[in-house]
Design an enzyme around this catalytic site. Structure first.
Site, mmCIF file in Angstrom:
data_model
loop_
_atom_site.group_PDB
_atom_site.id
_atom_site.type_symbol
_atom_site.label_atom_id
_atom_site.label_comp_id
_atom_site.label_asym_id
_atom_site.label_seq_id
_atom_site.Cartn_x
_atom_site.Cartn_y
_atom_site.Cartn_z
ATOM 1 N N ASP A 141 -0.769 2.120 5.897
ATOM 2 C CA ASP A 141 0.123 1.098 6.443
ATOM 3 C C ASP A 141 0.451 0.050 5.394
ATOM 4 O O ASP A 141 0.724 -1.103 5.726
ATOM 5 C CB ASP A 141 -0.525 0.443 7.669
ATOM 6 C CG ASP A 141 0.470 -0.393 8.462
ATOM 7 O OD1 ASP A 141 0.036 -1.315 9.171
ATOM 8 O OD2 ASP A 141 1.689 -0.127 8.349
ATOM 9 N N LYS A 144 5.302 1.255 1.382
ATOM 10 C CA LYS A 144 5.732 2.612 1.773
ATOM 11 C C LYS A 144 5.914 3.532 0.567
ATOM 12 O O LYS A 144 5.711 4.726 0.680
ATOM 13 C CB LYS A 144 7.002 2.536 2.616
ATOM 14 C CG LYS A 144 6.899 1.528 3.759
ATOM 15 C CD LYS A 144 5.576 1.641 4.548
ATOM 16 C CE LYS A 144 5.280 0.395 5.349
ATOM 17 N NZ LYS A 144 3.895 0.355 5.872
ATOM 18 N N ASP A 169 1.824 4.913 9.276
ATOM 19 C CA ASP A 169 2.746 4.072 10.041
ATOM 20 C C ASP A 169 4.100 4.034 9.335
ATOM 21 O O ASP A 169 4.204 4.320 8.140
ATOM 22 C CB ASP A 169 2.187 2.644 10.155
ATOM 23 C CG ASP A 169 3.008 1.777 11.105
ATOM 24 O OD1 ASP A 169 3.033 0.555 10.917
ATOM 25 O OD2 ASP A 169 3.645 2.327 12.034
ATOM 26 N N ASN A 170 5.163 3.700 10.054
ATOM 27 C CA ASN A 170 6.487 3.394 9.491
ATOM 28 C C ASN A 170 7.170 4.534 8.759
ATOM 29 O O ASN A 170 7.918 4.295 7.798
ATOM 30 C CB ASN A 170 6.383 2.201 8.519
ATOM 31 C CG ASN A 170 5.666 1.029 9.080
ATOM 32 O OD1 ASN A 170 4.587 0.661 8.630
ATOM 33 N ND2 ASN A 170 6.248 0.422 10.105
ATOM 34 N N GLU A 199 7.432 -2.124 15.464
ATOM 35 C CA GLU A 199 6.669 -3.078 16.276
ATOM 36 C C GLU A 199 7.535 -4.232 16.791
ATOM 37 O O GLU A 199 8.346 -4.782 16.063
ATOM 38 C CB GLU A 199 5.478 -3.654 15.464
ATOM 39 C CG GLU A 199 5.820 -4.182 14.086
ATOM 40 C CD GLU A 199 5.655 -3.139 12.996
ATOM 41 O OE1 GLU A 199 5.693 -1.934 13.315
ATOM 42 O OE2 GLU A 199 5.508 -3.512 11.845
HETATM 43 O O1 LIG Z 1 7.664 -3.090 4.458
HETATM 44 C C1 LIG Z 1 7.785 -3.719 5.500
HETATM 45 C C2 LIG Z 1 8.771 -4.803 5.583
HETATM 46 C C3 LIG Z 1 9.938 -4.696 4.847
HETATM 47 C C4 LIG Z 1 10.880 -5.701 4.909
HETATM 48 C C5 LIG Z 1 10.656 -6.833 5.692
HETATM 49 C C6 LIG Z 1 9.478 -6.938 6.412
HETATM 50 C C7 LIG Z 1 8.535 -5.927 6.356
HETATM 51 C C8 LIG Z 1 6.984 -3.326 6.703
HETATM 52 C C9 LIG Z 1 7.626 -3.279 7.945
HETATM 53 C C10 LIG Z 1 6.930 -2.830 9.067
HETATM 54 C C11 LIG Z 1 5.615 -2.404 8.937
HETATM 55 O O2 LIG Z 1 4.910 -1.915 10.016
HETATM 56 C C12 LIG Z 1 4.968 -2.438 7.699
HETATM 57 O O3 LIG Z 1 3.688 -1.964 7.645
HETATM 58 C C13 LIG Z 1 5.635 -2.950 6.568
HETATM 59 N N1 LIG Z 1 4.914 -3.114 5.312
HETATM 60 O O4 LIG Z 1 5.284 -4.003 4.513
HETATM 61 O O5 LIG Z 1 3.936 -2.416 5.076
HETATM 62 MG MG LIG Z 2 3.253 -0.832 9.405
#
Ligand SMILES: O=C(c1ccccc1)c1ccc(O)c(O)c1[N+](=O)[O-]
Ligand SMILES: [Mg+2]
Length: 214
Positions: A141, A144, A169-170, A199
């Site tokens: 998580d 990415k 996740d994501n 989320e």
């Molecule tokens: O990368 C983002 C992100 C990108 C742009 C703006 C805000 C967050 C993010 C968004 C949702 C997630 O569940 C998550 O784990 C992330 N993260 O940073 O790891």
């Molecule tokens: Mg996440």
């Protein structure tokens, strides 16, 4: 100077959650994110998927990549059997400080070790620093674009065993396309997609569960 969002989240937990009660900490964070400020916790919908996978695996060794404020750390730690080795890695020192306080508010500080640093540096140190041979369950998580290099690092470091479960996740939003392509096309993994939403929003997102086949 202006507080940070993680600091405001911590204050909300300290104000609204009961010390020693993980469920109330989870609820307080979800309430804060739904009614005050969005934050990138895995959230309640995907959090339920996380809960079900953790419960199914019943792991003896757990690694989380991307602690952030400790929301998913609390979700995981509250489900673990006594004696489980649980490590969570966080790159941002300010997040480490907040996460440790949120985890402590839940009374789970003895269940998990929060380690500050980058996954690329720390994954190769897991054996020597923590006496881990392999991980039964890994929750990805963090950034990415680190999902793919880090899963390859797990393989190279011999940290996966037949049946190790990785949950990411994501994989849709923000997305991890190269990771998805890898785990879905590699003969060394059996992958399954769990559709959900980003989320606290209605945007499409989901989680990918991949079992290492050895
Ligand atoms: O990368 C983002 C992100 C990108 C742009 C703006 C805000 C967050 C993010 C968004 C949702 C997630 O569940 C998550 O784990 C992330 N993260 O940073 O790891
Ligand atoms: Mg996440």
């Amino acid at each position: 100077t202006r507080s940070t969002r993680p600091q405001r989240m911590l204050k909300a937990v300290q104000k609204n959650a009961t010390k020693g009660n993980p469920e109330s900490v989870i609820s307080a964070i979800d309430y804060f994110c739904k009614h005050s400020e969005w934050a990138m916790n895995v959230g309640d919908e995907k959090g339920s998927i996380l809960d079900s996978v953790v419960t199914e695996v019943n792991p003896s060794t757990v690694l989380e990549l991307g602690t952030y404020c400790g929301y998913s750390t609390v979700r995981i730690a509250r489900l673990l059997s006594p004696g489980t080795k649980f490590i969570t890695l966080e790159f941002n020192p300010a997040n480490v400080t907040v996460a440790r306080q949120i985890i402590a508010h839940a009374g789970l500080q003895d269940k998990v070790t929060v380690v500050e640093g980058s996954s690329g540096d720390l994954i190769p140190q897991m054996k020597e620093r923590f006496g881990i041979t392999t991980f039964d369950f890994i929750f990805l998580d963090h950034w990415k674009d680190r999902y793919l290099p880090d899963i390859k690092l797990f393989e190279e470091c011999g940290l996966l065993r037949k049946g190790s479960v990785l949950l990411a996740d994501n994989v849709i939003c923000p997305g991890a396309p190269e990771y998805l392509e890898y785990v879905r096309n590699s003969p060394r993994y059996e992958s399954r997609y769990y559709p959900a939403h980003l989320e606290y929003t209605t945007l499409e997102d989901g989680m990918e569960k991949s079992v290492f086949l050895g």
